[in-house]
Design a protein around this motif. Structure first.
Motif, PDB file in Angstrom:
ATOM      1  N   GLN A  64      34.678  15.517   0.459  1.00 28.53           N
ATOM      2  CA  GLN A  64      34.498  14.100   0.761  1.00 28.53           C
ATOM      3  C   GLN A  64      33.030  13.764   0.575  1.00 28.53           C
ATOM      4  OE1 GLN A  64      36.022  13.667   4.781  1.00 28.53           O
ATOM      5  NE2 GLN A  64      37.949  12.928   3.958  1.00 28.53           N
ATOM      6  N   ARG A  65      32.779  12.590   0.024  1.00 35.65           N
ATOM      7  CA  ARG A  65      31.394  12.162  -0.203  1.00 35.65           C
ATOM      8  C   ARG A  65      30.743  11.843   1.140  1.00 35.65           C
ATOM      9  NH1 ARG A  65      28.338   9.316  -4.548  1.00 35.65           N
ATOM     10  NH2 ARG A  65      30.047   9.895  -5.902  1.00 35.65           N
ATOM     11  N   VAL A  66      29.530  12.387   1.329  1.00 33.24           N
ATOM     12  CA  VAL A  66      28.734  12.119   2.517  1.00 33.24           C
ATOM     13  C   VAL A  66      27.744  10.995   2.225  1.00 33.24           C
ATOM     14  CG1 VAL A  66      27.060  13.084   4.145  1.00 33.24           C
ATOM     15  CG2 VAL A  66      28.979  14.482   3.352  1.00 33.24           C
ATOM     16  N   ASP A  67      27.087  11.093   1.075  1.00 30.71           N
ATOM     17  CA  ASP A  67      26.208  10.030   0.609  1.00 30.71           C
ATOM     18  C   ASP A  67      26.147  10.080  -0.909  1.00 30.71           C
ATOM     19  OD1 ASP A  67      24.181  11.920  -0.111  1.00 30.71           O
ATOM     20  OD2 ASP A  67      23.257  11.758   1.855  1.00 30.71           O
ATOM     21  N   ALA A  68      25.180   9.417  -1.500  1.00 29.25           N
ATOM     22  CA  ALA A  68      25.148   9.226  -2.957  1.00 29.25           C
ATOM     23  C   ALA A  68      25.243  10.518  -3.759  1.00 29.25           C
ATOM     24  CB  ALA A  68      23.878   8.477  -3.352  1.00 29.25           C
ATOM     25  N   ALA A  69      24.681  11.616  -3.279  1.00 26.35           N
ATOM     26  CA  ALA A  69      24.679  12.853  -4.053  1.00 26.35           C
ATOM     27  C   ALA A  69      25.031  14.075  -3.208  1.00 26.35           C
ATOM     28  CB  ALA A  69      23.319  13.044  -4.703  1.00 26.35           C
ATOM     29  N   HIS A  70      25.804  13.864  -2.134  1.00 29.78           N
ATOM     30  CA  HIS A  70      26.141  14.944  -1.205  1.00 29.78           C
ATOM     31  C   HIS A  70      27.629  14.857  -0.868  1.00 29.78           C
ATOM     32  CE1 HIS A  70      25.323  16.821   3.064  1.00 29.78           C
ATOM     33  NE2 HIS A  70      26.066  17.592   2.301  1.00 29.78           N
ATOM     34  N   TRP A  71      28.322  15.989  -1.038  1.00 34.96           N
ATOM     35  CA  TRP A  71      29.744  16.084  -0.702  1.00 34.96           C
ATOM     36  C   TRP A  71      29.919  17.215   0.300  1.00 34.96           C
ATOM     37  CZ3 TRP A  71      27.812  14.644  -5.286  1.00 34.96           C
ATOM     38  CH2 TRP A  71      28.348  13.501  -5.890  1.00 34.96           C
ATOM     39  N   LEU A  72      30.944  17.103   1.144  1.00 29.76           N
ATOM     40  CA  LEU A  72      31.207  18.087   2.186  1.00 29.76           C
ATOM     41  C   LEU A  72      32.690  18.410   2.189  1.00 29.76           C
ATOM     42  CD1 LEU A  72      30.365  19.661   4.782  1.00 29.76           C
ATOM     43  CD2 LEU A  72      30.807  17.548   6.042  1.00 29.76           C
ATOM     44  N   GLY A  73      33.005  19.691   2.361  1.00 29.60           N
ATOM     45  CA  GLY A  73      34.391  20.117   2.441  1.00 29.60           C
ATOM     46  C   GLY A  73      34.510  21.363   3.288  1.00 29.60           C
ATOM     47  N   SER A  74      35.713  21.933   3.296  1.00 31.20           N
ATOM     48  CA  SER A  74      35.977  23.136   4.073  1.00 31.20           C
ATOM     49  C   SER A  74      36.963  24.011   3.305  1.00 31.20           C
ATOM     50  CB  SER A  74      36.559  22.756   5.435  1.00 31.20           C
ATOM     51  OG  SER A  74      36.825  23.913   6.189  1.00 31.20           O
ATOM     52  N   VAL A  75      36.791  25.329   3.439  1.00 33.89           N
ATOM     53  CA  VAL A  75      37.688  26.268   2.787  1.00 33.89           C
ATOM     54  C   VAL A  75      37.729  27.557   3.603  1.00 33.89           C
ATOM     55  CG1 VAL A  75      35.918  27.292   1.272  1.00 33.89           C
ATOM     56  CG2 VAL A  75      38.314  27.319   0.560  1.00 33.89           C
ATOM     57  N   THR A  76      38.903  28.174   3.633  1.00 37.67           N
ATOM     58  CA  THR A  76      39.047  29.498   4.244  1.00 37.67           C
ATOM     59  C   THR A  76      39.204  30.503   3.117  1.00 37.67           C
ATOM     60  OG1 THR A  76      40.052  28.569   6.226  1.00 37.67           O
ATOM     61  CG2 THR A  76      40.408  30.910   5.818  1.00 37.67           C
ATOM     62  N   ILE A  77      38.314  31.457   3.071  1.00 37.18           N
ATOM     63  CA  ILE A  77      38.289  32.478   2.020  1.00 37.18           C
ATOM     64  C   ILE A  77      39.147  33.657   2.479  1.00 37.18           C
ATOM     65  CG2 ILE A  77      36.811  33.972   0.633  1.00 37.18           C
ATOM     66  CD1 ILE A  77      36.147  31.044   0.227  1.00 37.18           C
ATOM     67  N   PRO A  78      40.126  34.089   1.667  1.00 39.12           N
ATOM     68  CA  PRO A  78      41.040  35.139   2.122  1.00 39.12           C
ATOM     69  C   PRO A  78      40.474  36.566   2.088  1.00 39.12           C
ATOM     70  CG  PRO A  78      41.685  34.372  -0.049  1.00 39.12           C
ATOM     71  CD  PRO A  78      40.555  33.507   0.396  1.00 39.12           C
ATOM     72  N   VAL A  79      39.563  36.855   1.153  1.00 34.42           N
ATOM     73  CA  VAL A  79      39.039  38.223   1.028  1.00 34.42           C
ATOM     74  C   VAL A  79      37.547  38.174   0.674  1.00 34.42           C
ATOM     75  CG1 VAL A  79      41.245  39.270   0.350  1.00 34.42           C
ATOM     76  CG2 VAL A  79      39.717  38.383  -1.397  1.00 34.42           C
TER      77      VAL A  79
END
Length: 103
Positions: free
Chosen positions: A59-74
C-alpha cells in the motif's frame, strides 16, 4: 538502479514464520523521492527452494514509499523483484537479493 531511480527494499525483522514488514522507497538520482512512480509491486523467490513469486501486497504510504507485509516460509537468500510503473505506460524491473534468517 534504472534511469536514475533506486528502489530500496527493506524487510524487517527478516526472519521466517513471522510477519515481516516490507518497505519500498524509490528515489531519483539526487536522492529525492521519485514522484513519477505510479505503482510498485514486489515478489520474492527462492531459487534453491523452488519457491517462485511469493507476492507482497503493498500500500502506498506517500509519493515514493510503499509498505506491505509477508511471512517467509524458509530461511535463505531470496531474490527480490520490484516492478515500478512509471507514468501510465512504462514498467521497469529491478532485482536484488535479501537474506532471511531462521526465527
Amino acid at each position: 538502479v534504472i534511469e536514475g531511480r533506486t528502489a530500496q527494499v527493506d524487510l524487517m525483522p527478516g526472519v521466517v514464520a513471522a510477519p515481516n514488514e516490507v518497505h519500498v522507497i524509490v528515489t531519483n538520482n539526487l536522492g529525492q523521492p521519485a514522484i513519477d512512480v505510479a505503482e510498485a509491486t514486489v515478489a520474492l523467490s527462492l531459487p534453491t527452494g523452488d519457491i517462485a513469486n511469493l507476492p507482497v501486497k503493498l500500500q502506498r504510504v506517500d509519493a515514493a514509499h510503499w509498505l506491505g507485509s509477508v511471512t517467509i516460509p524458509v530461511p535463505g537468500t531470496w531474490t527480490v523483484t520490484t516492478h515500478l510503473r512509471i507514468g501510465e505506460f512504462r514498467d521497469e524491473v529491478l532485482s536484488g537479493t535479501i537474506t532471511v534468517a531462521p526465527s
